[in-house]
Design a protein around this motif. Structure first.
Motif, short mmCIF file in Angstrom:
data_model
loop_
_atom_site.label_atom_id
_atom_site.label_comp_id
_atom_site.label_asym_id
_atom_site.label_seq_id
_atom_site.Cartn_x
_atom_site.Cartn_y
_atom_site.Cartn_z
N VAL A 38 3.61 -9.66 17.23
CA VAL A 38 2.46 -8.34 15.82
C VAL A 38 3.84 -7.51 14.91
CG1 VAL A 38 0.54 -7.84 15.61
CG2 VAL A 38 0.82 -9.51 17.29
N PRO A 39 3.28 -6.68 16.75
CA PRO A 39 4.60 -5.32 15.10
C PRO A 39 5.88 -5.12 14.45
CG PRO A 39 4.00 -4.85 18.26
CD PRO A 39 3.66 -6.22 17.28
N VAL A 40 6.66 -6.55 14.92
CA VAL A 40 7.62 -7.16 14.42
C VAL A 40 7.06 -7.72 12.65
CG1 VAL A 40 10.33 -8.29 13.99
CG2 VAL A 40 9.15 -7.03 16.52
N LEU A 41 6.17 -8.86 12.59
CA LEU A 41 5.68 -9.25 12.00
C LEU A 41 4.68 -8.30 10.99
CD1 LEU A 41 4.73 -12.86 12.67
CD2 LEU A 41 5.64 -12.63 11.19
N ILE A 42 4.46 -7.57 11.17
CA ILE A 42 4.18 -6.42 10.20
C ILE A 42 5.11 -5.44 9.60
CG2 ILE A 42 2.67 -4.28 10.13
CD1 ILE A 42 0.67 -5.34 12.40
N GLY A 43 6.05 -4.91 10.81
CA GLY A 43 7.33 -4.50 10.08
C GLY A 43 8.11 -5.28 8.93
N ILE A 44 7.93 -6.72 9.00
CA ILE A 44 8.90 -7.85 8.24
C ILE A 44 7.98 -7.27 7.02
CG2 ILE A 44 9.05 -10.09 7.88
CD1 ILE A 44 10.32 -10.26 11.24
N THR A 45 6.58 -7.70 6.74
CA THR A 45 5.57 -7.80 5.98
C THR A 45 5.85 -7.27 5.17
OG1 THR A 45 4.58 -9.34 7.35
CG2 THR A 45 3.37 -8.59 5.15
N ILE A 46 5.75 -4.95 5.54
CA ILE A 46 5.68 -4.16 4.94
C ILE A 46 6.85 -4.29 3.90
CG2 ILE A 46 5.91 -2.40 4.86
CD1 ILE A 46 3.52 -1.74 7.01
N ALA A 47 8.24 -4.53 4.15
CA ALA A 47 9.27 -4.06 4.33
C ALA A 47 9.97 -5.63 2.61
CB ALA A 47 10.37 -4.16 4.70
N THR A 48 9.48 -6.58 3.57
CA THR A 48 9.29 -7.82 2.27
C THR A 48 8.68 -7.23 1.38
OG1 THR A 48 9.90 -9.47 4.40
CG2 THR A 48 9.30 -9.98 1.89
N ALA A 49 7.51 -6.55 1.24
CA ALA A 49 6.10 -6.96 0.30
C ALA A 49 7.17 -5.82 -1.51
CB ALA A 49 5.24 -6.61 0.52
N LEU A 50 7.66 -4.88 -0.21
CA LEU A 50 8.36 -3.40 -1.30
C LEU A 50 9.68 -4.20 -1.74
CD1 LEU A 50 7.44 -0.34 1.51
CD2 LEU A 50 6.37 -1.30 -0.84
N VAL A 51 10.14 -4.85 -1.74
CA VAL A 51 11.72 -5.31 -1.68
C VAL A 51 10.96 -5.98 -3.07
CG1 VAL A 51 13.33 -6.77 -1.44
CG2 VAL A 51 12.97 -4.93 0.43
N HIS A 52 10.58 -7.40 -2.91
CA HIS A 52 9.95 -8.45 -3.43
C HIS A 52 9.23 -7.84 -4.24
CE1 HIS A 52 11.02 -12.12 -1.00
NE2 HIS A 52 12.24 -11.28 -0.12
N LEU A 53 8.86 -6.90 -4.04
CA LEU A 53 7.98 -6.25 -5.41
C LEU A 53 8.75 -5.92 -6.31
CD1 LEU A 53 5.28 -5.01 -6.76
CD2 LEU A 53 5.69 -3.25 -5.61
N VAL A 54 10.21 -5.29 -5.69
CA VAL A 54 11.11 -4.35 -6.76
C VAL A 54 11.89 -5.52 -7.25
CG1 VAL A 54 13.58 -3.15 -6.83
CG2 VAL A 54 11.40 -2.38 -5.70
N SER A 55 11.87 -6.83 -7.18
CA SER A 55 12.76 -7.83 -6.80
C SER A 55 11.77 -8.37 -8.31
CB SER A 55 12.88 -8.52 -6.33
OG SER A 55 13.31 -8.67 -5.66
N VAL A 56 10.79 -8.61 -7.94
CA VAL A 56 9.87 -8.82 -9.27
C VAL A 56 9.45 -8.33 -10.61
CG1 VAL A 56 8.65 -10.77 -8.52
CG2 VAL A 56 7.48 -8.43 -8.72
N ALA A 57 9.42 -6.91 -10.23
CA ALA A 57 10.11 -6.59 -11.59
C ALA A 57 11.16 -5.91 -11.83
CB ALA A 57 9.09 -4.96 -11.21
N ILE A 58 12.22 -6.50 -11.87
CA ILE A 58 13.48 -6.06 -11.73
C ILE A 58 13.43 -8.21 -12.73
CG2 ILE A 58 16.34 -6.82 -11.89
CD1 ILE A 58 15.71 -5.13 -9.38
N GLY A 59 13.06 -8.52 -12.16
CA GLY A 59 13.10 -9.74 -13.10
C GLY A 59 11.94 -10.17 -13.90
N TYR A 60 10.86 -9.90 -14.20
CA TYR A 60 10.08 -10.09 -14.77
C TYR A 60 10.32 -9.30 -15.89
CZ TYR A 60 4.84 -10.35 -16.82
OH TYR A 60 4.32 -10.29 -17.88
N GLY A 61 10.76 -7.79 -15.97
CA GLY A 61 11.89 -7.35 -17.36
C GLY A 61 12.61 -7.37 -17.85
N LEU A 62 13.57 -8.56 -17.18
CA LEU A 62 14.50 -9.22 -17.79
C LEU A 62 14.02 -10.45 -18.63
CD1 LEU A 62 16.97 -9.25 -15.16
CD2 LEU A 62 17.53 -7.83 -17.61
N GLY A 63 12.76 -11.18 -18.06
CA GLY A 63 12.28 -12.50 -18.67
C GLY A 63 11.89 -11.57 -19.74
#
Length: 194
Positions: A38-63
Motif C-alpha cells: 500500500v505505501p509503495v502504491l501511494i508513493g507511485i500514485t503521487i509521483a505519477t500524478a505529478l509527472v503526468h500533470l506536467v506532461s499533459v500541460a506541456i502536450g496540451y500547450g503544444l497542441g
C-alpha cells in the motif's frame, strides 16, 4: 463527455502497455520486496500524478499552438520511436536498484521521490506529452496516471507472488507492436489532414 472517455481509454491503454517491462516497473518490484504494497502504491500514485500533470500541460500547450496535422505526424513518428525504444528495453542500473532498496523513514516519500525522478524524461512521460497533444488534458492525465499505477500494481503483485517469471519477451514485443500501430494510425491520420 465522449472526448474525455476516448482520452481516458486511449491514454490508459497506451501507458499501461508502455509501462510493462519498464524500469519503473522493476523499481516497483524492488520496493515491494522492502515495503508493504500500500505505501509503495501511494508513493507511485503521487509521483505519477505529478509527472503526468506536467506532461499533459506541456502536450496540451503544444497542441493548442501547433497545427493538428503536423502534430499528428510528429506524434506518429514519436510513437514509432517509442516502439523501437520498447524493443531495446529498459534495465534497472545498480545505482537505481540501490536507491530503491535504501530504507527511509517513510516508504511513501522514498518511493515517491524515486519514481518522480525516474519518470522525468522516461518514455511514459514522453508518450503522455504526445497523447495530450491529441486528446483532452484531463482525460489523458487521469488515464495515463491510472494506466501507470495499474501496471506498477501488477508488477508489485507479480513480483511478490511469482518472482521474476514475467514473460518479458512477449510483453516487450506486444508493447512495441501497440506503439507501432498507434504510430502508423497517427501518421495516416496526419497525411489526411496535411
Amino acid at each position: 463527455m465522449e472526448g474525455f472517455l476516448v482520452a481516458l481509454a486511449v491514454s490508459f491503454g497506451v501507458i499501461f502497455v508502455a509501462e510493462l517491462g519498464d524500469k519503473s516497473q522493476l523499481m516497483a518490484m524492488t520496493f515491494a520486496t522492502r515495503f508493504k504494497p500500500v505505501p509503495v502504491l501511494i508513493g507511485i500514485t503521487i509521483a505519477t500524478a505529478l509527472v503526468h500533470l506536467v506532461s499533459v500541460a506541456i502536450g496540451y500547450g503544444l497542441g493548442a499552438t501547433l497545427p493538428t496535422g503536423w502534430i499528428s505526424l510528429a506524434a506518429g513518428v514519436a510513437f514509432l520511436g517509442f516502439g523501437a525504444w520498447t524493443l531495446r528495453g529498459d534495465r534497472l542500473t545498480e545505482e537505481e536498484r540501490q536507491r530503491a532498496e535504501r530504507s527511509g523513514k517513510s516508504a511513501v516519500l522514498a518511493v515517491g521521490a524515486a519514481f518522480f525522478l525516474a519518470e522525468l524524461g522516461d518514455k511514459t512521460m514522453l508518450a503522455t506529452i504526445t497523447l495530450a497533444t491529441q486528446y483532452g488534458w484531463f482525460g489523458t492525465w487521469l488515464g495515463s496516471t491510472i494506466g501507470m499505477v495499474a501496471a506498477d500494481a501488477l508488477a508489485i503483485l507479480v513480483g511478490r507472488w511469482l518472482g521474476k517469471r514475467l514473460p518479458e519477451r512477449t510483453i516487450k514485443y506486444g508493447a512495441a507492436a501497440l506503439f507501432a500501430i498507434c504510430g502508423i494510425w497517427l501518421i495516416v491520420d496526419a497525411i489526411g489532414q496535411i
